[in-house]
Each structure stands twice: as C-alpha cells, then as structure tokens.
Design a protein around this motif. Structure first.
Motif, mmCIF file in Angstrom:
data_model
loop_
_atom_site.group_PDB
_atom_site.id
_atom_site.type_symbol
_atom_site.label_atom_id
_atom_site.label_comp_id
_atom_site.label_asym_id
_atom_site.label_seq_id
_atom_site.Cartn_x
_atom_site.Cartn_y
_atom_site.Cartn_z
ATOM 1 N N ALA A 2 -5.319 -6.711 -4.977
ATOM 2 C CA ALA A 2 -4.050 -6.766 -4.014
ATOM 3 C C ALA A 2 -4.500 -6.430 -2.535
ATOM 4 C CB ALA A 2 -3.083 -5.511 -4.563
ATOM 5 N N ARG A 4 -3.083 -5.723 1.505
ATOM 6 C CA ARG A 4 -2.152 -4.676 2.260
ATOM 7 C C ARG A 4 -2.105 -5.054 3.682
ATOM 8 N NH1 ARG A 4 -0.458 0.319 0.882
ATOM 9 N NH2 ARG A 4 -0.021 1.868 2.590
ATOM 10 N N TYR A 6 -1.399 -2.916 7.523
ATOM 11 C CA TYR A 6 -0.879 -1.955 8.155
ATOM 12 C C TYR A 6 -0.294 -2.384 9.545
ATOM 13 C CZ TYR A 6 -3.718 1.203 5.166
ATOM 14 O OH TYR A 6 -4.175 1.941 4.154
ATOM 15 N N ASP A 105 2.490 -5.372 0.264
ATOM 16 C CA ASP A 105 1.963 -3.789 0.615
ATOM 17 C C ASP A 105 2.065 -3.817 2.061
ATOM 18 O OD1 ASP A 105 2.275 -1.420 0.154
ATOM 19 O OD2 ASP A 105 -0.098 -1.306 -0.651
ATOM 20 N N GLU A 107 2.579 -1.160 5.336
ATOM 21 C CA GLU A 107 2.883 0.219 5.988
ATOM 22 C C GLU A 107 2.914 0.065 7.217
ATOM 23 O OE1 GLU A 107 1.122 4.929 6.017
ATOM 24 O OE2 GLU A 107 0.107 3.530 4.514
#
Length: 245
Positions: A2, A4, A6, A105, A107
């Motif tokens: 997976a 991600r 940022y 995902d 953030e």
C-alpha cells in the motif's frame, strides 16, 4: 504494497520555520513531487529520493503523478510552500480523489502559511478575524474576487491578499477596499517573507500605489481597530473593552 501520500506544507522557505511533522513526512517518502521553486526550498531534505519537479500551472500533473506513484506502492511527499490547504495542493488532490473515487491513504501536514509569516514580520496585524483573498484570476473570476474583497472590507475583517499577479486587478481591489476603509487604513506589504531579498513596509492604503506587488508579496490590510506603533501593525483582540490595560 500500500502506498501513501503526505501533502506537506514546508512553510515560507527557511528550515527553522518548517514543522517537525513536515520534515519527518519528507524523510519517510521515497518520492517527492512539487513545483520547481518548492523543490529548491526543500533541497536539503531530498538526498537519495526520486524528485519529480514541475513548472508553474502544472498542478494537475503534480496531483496525478502523486496519486499514480502512491497506487504503485510508493510513499510520496507532495509539497507546497506555506500550508497545503491555503491555495496549495491539498484541495486539488482530495478533489481529484473524490471525483474519481480513488482510495489512497493521504495525510495533510500543515505548514506556516504566507499570511502568518508576513504578519509576524509586521508585528501582530492578524490579531482578530481575518479573510484570506487570492488575487489571481486564473481559477476565480475577477468579479468574484472583487466582490469578496468589498464584502470583507464592509464586514471589517483584517484582509490578507495573496498572489497579486495582475497589477490592474490588484489596483482595482485596493481602491475598492480604500473606498470602504479610507486612505488612512494601515496596510503591510511584505515581499519574500523569511527568504532572501525580504522587504517589509508599513503604509497607508493611499500610499501603496507606488509599491510593486507580485506573487512573492503578501499585503495585509488592517481592520477599523488596527493601529501602527514604532513601525509595527497591531490589531487588538478586544481586551481593552473588558479589562483595564
């Protein structure tokens, strides 16, 4: 594996004003995507990473590249200067994900936005309610920008003007605010806040015409209570109405 993303705000430019979380997010990433100027500002953090640099107005390319690399399993830092929500990459990235229903995902890492950096150089002009207005008409119609500026002035907000890239539109907005606030209203003009070539000026609205404003400039116009003292702009919180100062 997976991936991600940022979405990182690196602040106004100098390393001491980066947040710890921003530095850690870039360090954890294998791929860093950003506008070429922001890549240079974060250059000390990029050793050993794959760097994808883009030109101005290639925001969709940056967002799509970050999404594609994350879907391939990479940890990606998509960087903006300032804060990624305030005229940065976070809204575009999340909008694309929502439109395309992409489960990645993400953030968002906050940063020191330009108005905060400029405000600190000016003293404390942001001491009460503030309206941020972007003067670039690339994505927002001119008439909408002008309407928002007038309404913010009428509502007595402190006004932080971003991206004054069109001299004609900038002048129109300043004059419209001046008609509400008057020529004596204080305005702070900060160029290259916390970067090389920094300039800080505290003026009156009627005096600002001779000062060149560009995309590296933030202008902060005080509300009806903002005053100047020893070269600083100060917007009271209202303590003097409740307490004896």
């Amino acid at each position: 594996m997976a991936g991600r993303i940022y979405v990182v705000g690196i602040g106004p430019g100098r390393p001491p004003l980066r947040t710890y979380a921003a530095v850690e997010a870039i360090r954890k990433s294998s791929v860093v995507v950003g506008y070429e100027t922001y890549i240079k500002l974060a250059g000390d953090l990029l050793e050993g990473k794959e760097v994808i640099s883009a030109k101005m107005r290639q925001e969709i390319f940056r967002a799509e590249t970050a999404l594609e690399r994350a879907r391939q399993g990479e940890v990606v830092a998509l960087i903006s200067d300032g804060d990624p929500q305030i005229y940065g990459m976070a809204p575009l990235l999340l909008e694309l994900m929502a439109i395309r229903d992409m489960a990645v995902d993400v953030e968002v890492i906050p940063g020191v936005t330009a108005a905060l950096a400029a405000g600190a150089r000016l003293g404390a002009p942001l001491g009460n309610d503030v309206a941020f207005i972007n003067l670039s008409d690339l994505l927002t119609p001119r008439e909408v920008i002008l309407k928002r500026a007038v309404k913010a002035a009428e509502a007595d907000f402190v006004i932080a003007l971003y991206n004054p890239i069109d001299p004609g539109l900038t002048e129109e907005v300043l004059r419209a605010i001046e008609r509400v606030r008057g020529p004596e209203a204080p305005i702070g003009v900060v160029k290259n806040a916390y970067r090389d070539g920094e300039e800080v000026h505290v003026l009156r609205l009627g005096e600002v015409k001779g000062h060149q404003l560009d995309m590296r400039t933030i202008a902060i116009i005080g509300n009806s209570e903002t005053f100047t003292w020893r070269g600083m702009m100060i917007t009271p919180r209202g303590y003097s109405r409740k307490y004896r100062l």
